[in-house]
Design an enzyme around this catalytic site. Structure first.
Site, PDB file in Angstrom:
ATOM      1  N   ASP A  84       0.977  -1.257   0.186  1.00 49.71           N
ATOM      2  CA  ASP A  84      -0.151  -0.122  -0.001  1.00 49.71           C
ATOM      3  C   ASP A  84       0.916   1.368  -0.129  1.00 49.71           C
ATOM      4  OD1 ASP A  84      -2.449   1.783   0.511  1.00 49.71           O
ATOM      5  OD2 ASP A  84      -3.194  -0.036   1.584  1.00 49.71           O
TER       6      ASP A  84
ATOM      7  N   ASP B  58      -2.912   4.666  -2.491  1.00 50.97           N
ATOM      8  CA  ASP B  58      -3.897   5.743  -1.570  1.00 50.97           C
ATOM      9  C   ASP B  58      -4.244   7.000  -2.081  1.00 50.97           C
ATOM     10  OD1 ASP B  58      -5.506   5.095   0.839  1.00 50.97           O
ATOM     11  OD2 ASP B  58      -4.498   6.992   1.502  1.00 50.97           O
TER      12      ASP B  58
ATOM     13  N   GLU C 120      -6.500   4.293  -6.036  1.00 52.75           N
ATOM     14  CA  GLU C 120      -7.554   4.453  -5.540  1.00 52.75           C
ATOM     15  C   GLU C 120      -8.254   5.737  -5.768  1.00 52.75           C
ATOM     16  OE1 GLU C 120      -9.747   4.482  -1.037  1.00 52.75           O
ATOM     17  OE2 GLU C 120      -7.807   5.809  -1.489  1.00 52.75           O
TER      18      GLU C 120
ATOM     19  N   HIS D  17     -11.467  -2.377   3.213  1.00 51.65           N
ATOM     20  CA  HIS D  17     -11.459  -1.923   4.480  1.00 51.65           C
ATOM     21  C   HIS D  17     -11.918  -0.600   5.139  1.00 51.65           C
ATOM     22  CE1 HIS D  17      -8.334   0.310   2.409  1.00 51.65           C
ATOM     23  NE2 HIS D  17      -8.159   1.243   3.718  1.00 51.65           N
TER      24      HIS D  17
HETATM   25  O1  ISL Z   1     -13.837   5.578   3.505  1.00 53.11           O
HETATM   26  C1  ISL Z   1     -14.100   6.530   3.099  1.00 53.11           C
HETATM   27  C2  ISL Z   1     -15.333   6.695   2.478  1.00 53.11           C
HETATM   28  O2  ISL Z   1     -16.326   5.484   2.743  1.00 53.11           O
HETATM   29  C3  ISL Z   1     -13.063   7.567   3.282  1.00 53.11           C
HETATM   30  O3  ISL Z   1     -13.206   8.035   4.413  1.00 53.11           O
HETATM   31  C4  ISL Z   1     -11.697   7.277   2.910  1.00 53.11           C
HETATM   32  O4  ISL Z   1     -10.970   7.843   3.716  1.00 53.11           O
HETATM   33  C5  ISL Z   1     -11.636   7.469   1.598  1.00 53.11           C
HETATM   34  O5  ISL Z   1     -11.986   6.297   0.936  1.00 53.11           O
HETATM   35  C6  ISL Z   1      -9.841   7.388   1.239  1.00 53.11           C
HETATM   36  O6  ISL Z   1      -9.269   6.204   1.739  1.00 53.11           O
HETATM   37  C7  ISL Z   1      -8.002   5.834   2.003  1.00 53.11           C
HETATM   38  O7  ISL Z   1      -7.239   6.756   2.328  1.00 53.11           O
HETATM   39  C8  ISL Z   1      -7.529   7.366   3.918  1.00 53.11           C
HETATM   40  C9  ISL Z   1      -7.736   6.020   4.720  1.00 53.11           C
HETATM   41  O8  ISL Z   1      -7.906   6.205   6.112  1.00 53.11           O
HETATM   42  C10 ISL Z   1      -8.287   4.894   4.202  1.00 53.11           C
HETATM   43  O9  ISL Z   1      -8.318   3.702   5.039  1.00 53.11           O
HETATM   44  C11 ISL Z   1      -7.738   4.727   2.799  1.00 53.11           C
HETATM   45  O10 ISL Z   1      -8.328   3.506   2.096  1.00 53.11           O
HETATM   46  C12 ISL Z   1      -6.508   8.399   4.314  1.00 53.11           C
HETATM   47  O11 ISL Z   1      -5.171   7.609   4.218  1.00 53.11           O
END
Ligand code: ISL
Ligand code: CA
Length: 538
Positions: free
Chosen positions: A98, A194, A236, A312
């Protein structure tokens, strides 16, 4: 089109804190993962997407990294990580790391230096302003935090312990690429990136996603790191349209292998509302429209899809769109069949393959997720009812995905020796667990196993075109066809019988959770029937 290994791969996501605890501290760890590699080999997956295991104060469970080249103590150390890579590679399983480079932890050495010394080169690795604007954090409240020492504010699109990196800074960018090469040299299989679409942010113009320089950065990153190797890279991208997804994933552009698009996930909440205003039930016609768009617009050779129901951050799919009652197993198989036979690379989130469900959270003390807790705090301040807040969190909160993996009917579901697991174990572990699934030849696990095997063997899954069929609202049916062959995928996304016209002769059953002959004879689908058959040309 040049074919890569990931065109016929299925990826399995591990959330390390919740997968397997080897040392009885109630938190999953790397040795725990190593001990379950035989299980993953049995499932047949090609690669693991490992959520962050780097050194971190764990404000956001590792998505706040304080050292990209070290392992968090709770998970083990670098030799455990190397052992995992080795042991996985020996089983033909790659490890996708990640990559969290939109922000670091505020405890990263760069940020400490930036904060302590406003004249340091590191100061410009982050985003500082004299005055905040009204940008808000995804985790509630202002996206700006005041720093006493310098009298300036720094940007954090997530928690205030996750200061945003300034991608305009070239030195910073190259430090990131060096770090990526450090991991590539260790023999990883790729990166999950991410919130990658935030890299080009322009906070003064309040542009977060899809900023003007985003794709320049990705091309530069590709050239400076993974571009020379056959790695899987998946971004993402909450803000992607099919057009944008093609920009990332068209091989000619030399950016990424694929992105995660979230348009279907958007159906989990009311249109243009925050996720907490969840939608009741699944709007099947809308789901069909969305998948049809993505399946047909990312033409072969011009882009590539990722396919997922879960990760997650999302509620368990059975709880939000499937059935957690008498049709739990059948709906799980139906949803799996529907997704895995589309064009793209499928992702399985840990526990999905045994049909795990949301947790019956009752109060805030049971939660760990910063997003849910910040939301609850803000909503309480706004005068919202606690019971209403808990209702939203129970349906859509991120901790639903993060309760410990259910391995057996032993104490703590066989996840840990201690009763004090970091999140509670779902009480349904007595029936829903890996050991039970492995013993039952008819379990959800074996449907996933068959889908993963099919993905490896069947060329048509990559090549065949997609055509949505016109059916009853609650029936999702599509055709995959090449010049030589036609496959029909039919799924009843409801707990009611549905009529279906099956006029082409069935030549072969590819996969099914029902009696195909009966469907053909009665032209009726039972609740949650789902199957794929090869049919003769009409
Ligand atoms: O889950 C979300 C929407 O349902 C968002 O809150 C989420 O933060 C967004 O999807 C981005 O996610 C990624 O970056 C975040 C981290 O908290 C998440 O776990 C990750 O997948 C910040 O790094
Ligand atoms: Ca542990």
């Amino acid at each position: 089109m040049k074919k890569h290994w990931w065109h016929s791969a299925t990826i399995y996501q591990i959330y390390p804190k919740s997968f397997m605890d080897s040392n009885g501290d109630g938190i999953g760890d790397l040795q725990g993962i190593i001990s379950k590699l035989d299980y993953l080999e049995k499932l047949g997956i090609t690669a693991i997407w490992l959520s962050p295991v780097y050194q971190s104060p764990m404000d956001d469970n590792g998505y706040d990294i304080s050292d990209y080249e070290a392992i968090a103590d709770i998970f083990g150390d670098m030799s455990d990580m190397e052992e995992l890579l080795n042991q996985a590679n020996q089983r033909g399983i790659k490890i996708i790391m990640d990559l969290v480079v939109n922000h670091t932890s505020d405890e990263h050495a760069w940020f400490i230096e930036a904060r302590d010394n406003a004249d340091s080169p590191e100061r410009d690795y982050y985003i500082w302003r004299d005055q905040p604007n009204d940008l808000v954090s995804t985790f509630s409240g202002s996206a700006w935090e005041y720093d006493d020492k310098s009298g300036q504010y720094y940007l954090h699109l997530f928690s205030k312990k996750q200061p945003d990196l300034n991608w305009e800074n070239e030195e910073l960018r190259h430090k990131i690429y060096d770090m990526m090469n450090f991991w590539i040299d260790k023999g990883i299989g790729g990166f999950r990136m991410d919130v990658i679409d935030l890299l080009g942010k322009l906070p003064d113009q309040k542009i977060r996603e899809n900023g003007p320089k985003l794709h320049d950065y990705l091309k530069e990153m590709n050239q400076a790191s993974f571009g020379k190797y056959d790695l899987l890279t998946v971004g993402e991208t909450w803000g992607a349209t099919p057009e944008i997804a093609k920009q990332y994933s068209n091989p000619d552009n030399q950016e990424l292998s694929m992105v995660f698009q979230f348009e279907h996930i958007g159906l989990q909440h009311k249109p243009d509302r925050p996720k907490w205003d969840y939608a009741e039930g699944l709007d099947v016609p809308a789901l069909k429209r969305i998948f049809n768009k993505w399946q047909t617009q990312l033409e072969l050779g011009q882009g590539w899809n990722s396919l997922f129901w879960n990760n997650h951050d999302l509620p368990r799919v059975l709880s939000i769109w499937g059935d957690t009652g008498i049709y739990r197993e059948k709906s799980a198989k139906a949803l799996a069949i529907l997704l895995h036979l589309m064009r793209g690379t499928p992702y399985i989130y840990q526990g999905e393959e045994i049909g795990m469900t949301n947790y019956p959270f009752e109060d805030l003390e049971q939660l760990e997720d910063i997003e849910s807790l910040n939301y609850a705090k803000e909503a309480l301040e706004d005068g919202k009812d606690l019971s209403q807040i808990m209702d939203s969190i129970r349906v859509i909160g991120r901790d639903n995905a993060r309760t410990p993996m259910q391995w057996s009917n032993a104490a703590q579901a066989g996840f840990s020796e201690t009763e004090k697991t970091w999140l509670p174990v779902n009480p349904n572990y007595q029936t829903i667990n890996v050991a039970a699934a492995l013993e039952d030849p008819d379990s959800i696990f074996y449907t996933y196993q068959a889908l993963v095997a099919l993905r490896k063997e069947a060329e048509w899954l990559v090549d065949a075109d997609f055509e949505l069929l016109d059916t009853e609202d609650k029936v999702f049916a599509y055709k995959r066809y090449t010049e030589a062959e036609t496959y029909l995928v039919v799924v009843n996304l409801s707990d009611q019988e549905q009529a279906i016209k099956l006029t082409c002769p069935v030549q072969e059953t590819i996969i099914s959770n029902t009696d195909i002959k009966q469907v053909v004879n009665t032209q009726t689908l039972k609740p949650w029937d789902g199957f794929c058959v090869k049919v003769a040309r009409p």
